[in-house]
Design an enzyme around this catalytic site. Structure first.
Site, PDB file in Angstrom:
ATOM      1  N   ASP A  51      -4.881  34.228 -46.635  1.00  0.00           N
ATOM      2  CA  ASP A  51      -6.074  33.584 -47.201  1.00  0.00           C
ATOM      3  C   ASP A  51      -7.283  34.497 -47.043  1.00  0.00           C
ATOM      4  O   ASP A  51      -8.148  34.565 -47.920  1.00  0.00           O
ATOM      5  CB  ASP A  51      -6.338  32.239 -46.513  1.00  0.00           C
ATOM      6  CG  ASP A  51      -5.441  31.134 -47.068  1.00  0.00           C
ATOM      7  OD1 ASP A  51      -4.874  31.322 -48.159  1.00  0.00           O
ATOM      8  OD2 ASP A  51      -5.313  30.090 -46.406  1.00  0.00           O
ATOM      9  N   GLY A  52      -7.335  35.194 -45.919  1.00  0.00           N
ATOM     10  CA  GLY A  52      -8.432  36.138 -45.686  1.00  0.00           C
ATOM     11  C   GLY A  52      -8.448  37.231 -46.752  1.00  0.00           C
ATOM     12  O   GLY A  52      -9.517  37.640 -47.219  1.00  0.00           O
ATOM     13  N   ASN A 123     -15.605  30.077 -49.213  1.00  0.00           N
ATOM     14  CA  ASN A 123     -15.322  29.200 -48.057  1.00  0.00           C
ATOM     15  C   ASN A 123     -16.602  28.568 -47.522  1.00  0.00           C
ATOM     16  O   ASN A 123     -16.746  27.372 -47.539  1.00  0.00           O
ATOM     17  CB  ASN A 123     -14.688  29.999 -46.913  1.00  0.00           C
ATOM     18  CG  ASN A 123     -13.182  29.845 -46.840  1.00  0.00           C
ATOM     19  OD1 ASN A 123     -12.591  29.115 -47.634  1.00  0.00           O
ATOM     20  ND2 ASN A 123     -12.568  30.516 -45.898  1.00  0.00           N
ATOM     21  N   ARG A 150     -32.361  22.782 -33.838  1.00  0.00           N
ATOM     22  CA  ARG A 150     -32.434  23.793 -32.782  1.00  0.00           C
ATOM     23  C   ARG A 150     -31.061  23.874 -32.125  1.00  0.00           C
ATOM     24  O   ARG A 150     -30.481  22.856 -31.746  1.00  0.00           O
ATOM     25  CB  ARG A 150     -33.485  23.403 -31.749  1.00  0.00           C
ATOM     26  CG  ARG A 150     -33.661  24.474 -30.690  1.00  0.00           C
ATOM     27  CD  ARG A 150     -34.768  24.085 -29.740  1.00  0.00           C
ATOM     28  NE  ARG A 150     -34.886  25.049 -28.669  1.00  0.00           N
ATOM     29  CZ  ARG A 150     -35.585  24.845 -27.569  1.00  0.00           C
ATOM     30  NH1 ARG A 150     -36.223  23.716 -27.399  1.00  0.00           N
ATOM     31  NH2 ARG A 150     -35.643  25.771 -26.639  1.00  0.00           N
ATOM     32  N   THR A 163     -11.366  23.239 -45.088  1.00  0.00           N
ATOM     33  CA  THR A 163     -10.199  23.305 -44.200  1.00  0.00           C
ATOM     34  C   THR A 163     -10.276  24.515 -43.255  1.00  0.00           C
ATOM     35  O   THR A 163      -9.368  24.710 -42.451  1.00  0.00           O
ATOM     36  CB  THR A 163      -8.898  23.408 -45.024  1.00  0.00           C
ATOM     37  OG1 THR A 163      -9.044  24.471 -45.972  1.00  0.00           O
ATOM     38  CG2 THR A 163      -8.598  22.117 -45.767  1.00  0.00           C
ATOM     39  N   ALA A 164     -11.331  25.307 -43.393  1.00  0.00           N
ATOM     40  CA  ALA A 164     -11.449  26.513 -42.564  1.00  0.00           C
ATOM     41  C   ALA A 164     -12.417  26.272 -41.392  1.00  0.00           C
ATOM     42  O   ALA A 164     -12.248  25.317 -40.649  1.00  0.00           O
ATOM     43  CB  ALA A 164     -11.863  27.691 -43.448  1.00  0.00           C
ATOM     44  N   TYR A 165     -13.400  27.098 -41.238  1.00  0.00           N
ATOM     45  CA  TYR A 165     -14.373  27.003 -40.141  1.00  0.00           C
ATOM     46  C   TYR A 165     -14.930  25.573 -40.025  1.00  0.00           C
ATOM     47  O   TYR A 165     -15.049  24.999 -38.931  1.00  0.00           O
ATOM     48  CB  TYR A 165     -15.504  28.002 -40.428  1.00  0.00           C
ATOM     49  CG  TYR A 165     -16.385  28.407 -39.271  1.00  0.00           C
ATOM     50  CD1 TYR A 165     -16.306  27.801 -38.026  1.00  0.00           C
ATOM     51  CD2 TYR A 165     -17.320  29.438 -39.447  1.00  0.00           C
ATOM     52  CE1 TYR A 165     -17.131  28.203 -36.990  1.00  0.00           C
ATOM     53  CE2 TYR A 165     -18.144  29.840 -38.410  1.00  0.00           C
ATOM     54  CZ  TYR A 165     -18.049  29.210 -37.178  1.00  0.00           C
ATOM     55  OH  TYR A 165     -18.876  29.619 -36.158  1.00  0.00           O
ATOM     56  N   LYS A 167     -13.614  22.799 -40.574  1.00  0.00           N
ATOM     57  CA  LYS A 167     -12.699  21.862 -39.900  1.00  0.00           C
ATOM     58  C   LYS A 167     -12.774  22.041 -38.385  1.00  0.00           C
ATOM     59  O   LYS A 167     -12.679  21.070 -37.639  1.00  0.00           O
ATOM     60  CB  LYS A 167     -11.268  22.070 -40.399  1.00  0.00           C
ATOM     61  CG  LYS A 167     -10.291  21.029 -39.897  1.00  0.00           C
ATOM     62  CD  LYS A 167      -8.940  21.154 -40.580  1.00  0.00           C
ATOM     63  CE  LYS A 167      -8.032  20.006 -40.197  1.00  0.00           C
ATOM     64  NZ  LYS A 167      -7.742  19.930 -38.761  1.00  0.00           N
ATOM     65  N   ALA A 187     -23.510  23.318 -32.449  1.00  0.00           N
ATOM     66  CA  ALA A 187     -24.137  23.038 -31.151  1.00  0.00           C
ATOM     67  C   ALA A 187     -25.641  22.782 -31.230  1.00  0.00           C
ATOM     68  O   ALA A 187     -26.450  23.573 -30.751  1.00  0.00           O
ATOM     69  CB  ALA A 187     -23.845  24.184 -30.175  1.00  0.00           C
TER      70      ALA A 187
HETATM   71  P1  NAP Z   1      -9.474  34.987 -39.644  1.00  0.00           P
HETATM   72  O1  NAP Z   1     -10.188  35.080 -38.366  1.00  0.00           O
HETATM   73  O2  NAP Z   1      -8.152  35.616 -39.794  1.00  0.00           O
HETATM   74  O3  NAP Z   1      -9.397  33.480 -40.165  1.00  0.00           O
HETATM   75  C1  NAP Z   1      -9.233  32.403 -39.376  1.00  0.00           C
HETATM   76  C2  NAP Z   1      -8.169  31.500 -39.965  1.00  0.00           C
HETATM   77  O4  NAP Z   1      -8.713  30.765 -41.061  1.00  0.00           O
HETATM   78  C3  NAP Z   1      -6.953  32.228 -40.495  1.00  0.00           C
HETATM   79  O5  NAP Z   1      -5.833  31.520 -40.041  1.00  0.00           O
HETATM   80  C4  NAP Z   1      -7.103  32.113 -42.001  1.00  0.00           C
HETATM   81  O6  NAP Z   1      -5.876  32.119 -42.683  1.00  0.00           O
HETATM   82  C5  NAP Z   1      -7.735  30.761 -42.091  1.00  0.00           C
HETATM   83  N1  NAP Z   1      -8.403  30.421 -43.352  1.00  0.00           N
HETATM   84  C6  NAP Z   1      -9.186  31.169 -44.149  1.00  0.00           C
HETATM   85  N2  NAP Z   1      -9.632  30.432 -45.189  1.00  0.00           N
HETATM   86  C7  NAP Z   1      -9.103  29.190 -45.031  1.00  0.00           C
HETATM   87  C8  NAP Z   1      -9.189  27.988 -45.783  1.00  0.00           C
HETATM   88  N3  NAP Z   1      -9.947  27.900 -46.871  1.00  0.00           N
HETATM   89  N4  NAP Z   1      -8.526  26.916 -45.330  1.00  0.00           N
HETATM   90  C9  NAP Z   1      -7.781  26.952 -44.208  1.00  0.00           C
HETATM   91  N5  NAP Z   1      -7.657  28.058 -43.458  1.00  0.00           N
HETATM   92  C10 NAP Z   1      -8.322  29.164 -43.871  1.00  0.00           C
HETATM   93  O7  NAP Z   1     -10.453  35.542 -40.782  1.00  0.00           O
HETATM   94  P2  NAP Z   1     -10.139  35.535 -42.326  1.00  0.00           P
HETATM   95  O8  NAP Z   1      -8.687  35.388 -42.589  1.00  0.00           O
HETATM   96  O9  NAP Z   1     -10.855  36.691 -42.878  1.00  0.00           O
HETATM   97  O10 NAP Z   1     -10.841  34.200 -42.857  1.00  0.00           O
HETATM   98  C11 NAP Z   1     -12.205  34.033 -42.859  1.00  0.00           C
HETATM   99  C12 NAP Z   1     -12.514  32.593 -42.549  1.00  0.00           C
HETATM  100  O11 NAP Z   1     -12.198  32.309 -41.214  1.00  0.00           O
HETATM  101  C13 NAP Z   1     -13.962  32.252 -42.679  1.00  0.00           C
HETATM  102  O12 NAP Z   1     -14.343  32.024 -44.015  1.00  0.00           O
HETATM  103  C14 NAP Z   1     -14.043  31.017 -41.811  1.00  0.00           C
HETATM  104  O13 NAP Z   1     -13.817  29.848 -42.579  1.00  0.00           O
HETATM  105  C15 NAP Z   1     -12.897  31.153 -40.850  1.00  0.00           C
HETATM  106  N6  NAP Z   1     -13.409  31.200 -39.496  1.00  0.00           N
HETATM  107  C16 NAP Z   1     -13.088  30.176 -38.671  1.00  0.00           C
HETATM  108  C17 NAP Z   1     -13.603  30.118 -37.389  1.00  0.00           C
HETATM  109  C18 NAP Z   1     -13.230  28.954 -36.539  1.00  0.00           C
HETATM  110  O14 NAP Z   1     -12.429  28.120 -36.974  1.00  0.00           O
HETATM  111  N7  NAP Z   1     -13.789  28.849 -35.349  1.00  0.00           N
HETATM  112  C19 NAP Z   1     -14.453  31.116 -36.937  1.00  0.00           C
HETATM  113  C20 NAP Z   1     -14.760  32.160 -37.790  1.00  0.00           C
HETATM  114  C21 NAP Z   1     -14.235  32.182 -39.087  1.00  0.00           C
HETATM  115  P3  NAP Z   1      -5.039  33.476 -42.900  1.00  0.00           P
HETATM  116  O15 NAP Z   1      -4.393  33.751 -41.583  1.00  0.00           O
HETATM  117  O16 NAP Z   1      -4.065  33.119 -43.969  1.00  0.00           O
HETATM  118  O17 NAP Z   1      -5.992  34.559 -43.321  1.00  0.00           O
HETATM  119 MN    MN Z   2      -6.918  36.131 -41.791  1.00  0.00          MN
END
Ligand code: NAP
Ligand code: MN
Length: 266
Positions: A51-52, A123, A150, A163-165, A167, A187
């Site tokens: 997805d990334g 995202n 704040r 579904t990503a960050y 969630k 926070a």
């Molecule tokens: P990463 O650190 O590898 O991503 C974190 C996880 O999010 C990976 O498992 C990725 O899947 C998954 N993901 C990405 N888009 C998603 C979506 N729309 N729905 C469900 N899961 C999703 O970094 P990355 O792969 O470059 O992805 C960037 C995204 O990571 C950012 O846009 C943000 O949403 C997310 N993120 C999450 C957190 C958190 O949850 N605390 C913190 C920072 C960023 P894959 O393994 O298939 O790539």
């Molecule tokens: Mn990834």
């Protein structure tokens, strides 16, 4: 849709994928597709990875409106954007050659910083304090003052980004058929001086969210657009809206958004 014939492949590790990419290219050619070397010549952009990787493919190609994006997973599972697996290349090419191909449309967020041009996010857009000190922002909805935040920061997610960050910070999962943006806190500090809503909220796609950074010396926040960091000093005002752009992907049978949510999370 049958005129869509030029494929551009986006991937990271050529060496690791060499064998599978060759198979993909050969299969595409067998079905009369052309694999082009330059993204500008493409009308189908296939990301190969995770997805990334899909997020990067969309960003690096400029959120193209005249292209169909296809996500191919090289992992042991599919993703939210990766509808196909690298080992099922024929299924993928078949899906793209059908004349009556159904297209799925994903809303995109548009972010304008200090009124100096727009960035797009598939995202989410995230903004957080770049230092240990808290970060203060006045939050406006349609130019009407809503709250003063704040804390660590805020996150504004698209439906597919829900579904990503989003969630992870307890935001709701939103159906991408609803064009909207979800605002979540990172926070927040709540006391007699500062009061925020405390829960995530969802704005209609017709509304505008503005964040005005209160100038306490902490004006170099860490900002993220999907998986890319944005480095801008002296951030004063950020306007966030749903964009008139959308990302088009191939829609498959038995692969609705909610089936994907179930597959990944339940
Ligand atoms: P990463 O650190 O590898 O991503 C974190 C996880 O999010 C990976 O498992 C990725 O899947 C998954 N993901 C990405 N888009 C998603 C979506 N729309 N729905 C469900 N899961 C999703 O970094 P990355 O792969 O470059 O992805 C960037 C995204 O990571 C950012 O846009 C943000 O949403 C997310 N993120 C999450 C957190 C958190 O949850 N605390 C913190 C920072 C960023 P894959 O393994 O298939 O790539
Ligand atoms: Mn990834």
């Amino acid at each position: 849709m049958s005129e869509r014939k030029n494929i551009y492949l986006y991937y990271n590790n050529r060496e690791e994928l060499e064998h599978k990419l060759t198979h993909l290219i050969n299969t595409a050619k067998k079905y009369d597709f052309t694999v082009v070397d330059h993204v500008m010549d493409a009308n189908i952009i296939i990301s190969v990875g995770s997805d990334g990787t899909f997020l990067q493919a969309v960003r690096k190609s400029g959120f193209r409106q005249d292209c169909l994006y296809v996500g191919v997973s090289t992992k042991d599972r599919l993703g939210m954007y990766c509808d196909f697996h690298i080992d099922d290349v024929t299924e993928m090419i078949e899906a793209m050659k059908l004349d009556k191909i159904e297209v799925r449309k994903y809303p995109v967020i548009q972010v304008n910083i200090n009124q100096q041009g727009s960035f797009y996010c598939l995202n989410e857009f995230s903004i957080r304090s770049g230092i240990i000190k808290t970060f203060v922002m006045d939050v406006y909805i349609d130019d009407i003052s809503f709250e003063t935040f704040r804390g660590d920061g805020m996150l504004i997610a698209t439906p597919t980004g829900s579904t990503a960050y989003n969630k992870s910070v307890n935001g709701a999962i939103v159906d991408p058929l609803l064009p909207c943006l979800q605002v979540s806190e990172l926070a927040s500090l709540n006391n007699n001086q500062y009061r925020t809503l405390g829960s995530s909220f969802i704005l209609s796609g017709h509304r505008k969210l503005s964040l005005k950074v209160v100038q306490t010396g902490n004006d170099y926040p860490t900002m993220g657009m999907d998986n890319e960091a944005l480095s801008i000093r002296h951030v004063e005002k950020i306007d966030i809206q749903l964009s008139d752009r959308i990302i088009k992907t191939v829609k498959l049978k038995d692969n609705s958004f909610w089936e994907k949510v179930k597959r990944i999370f339940l």
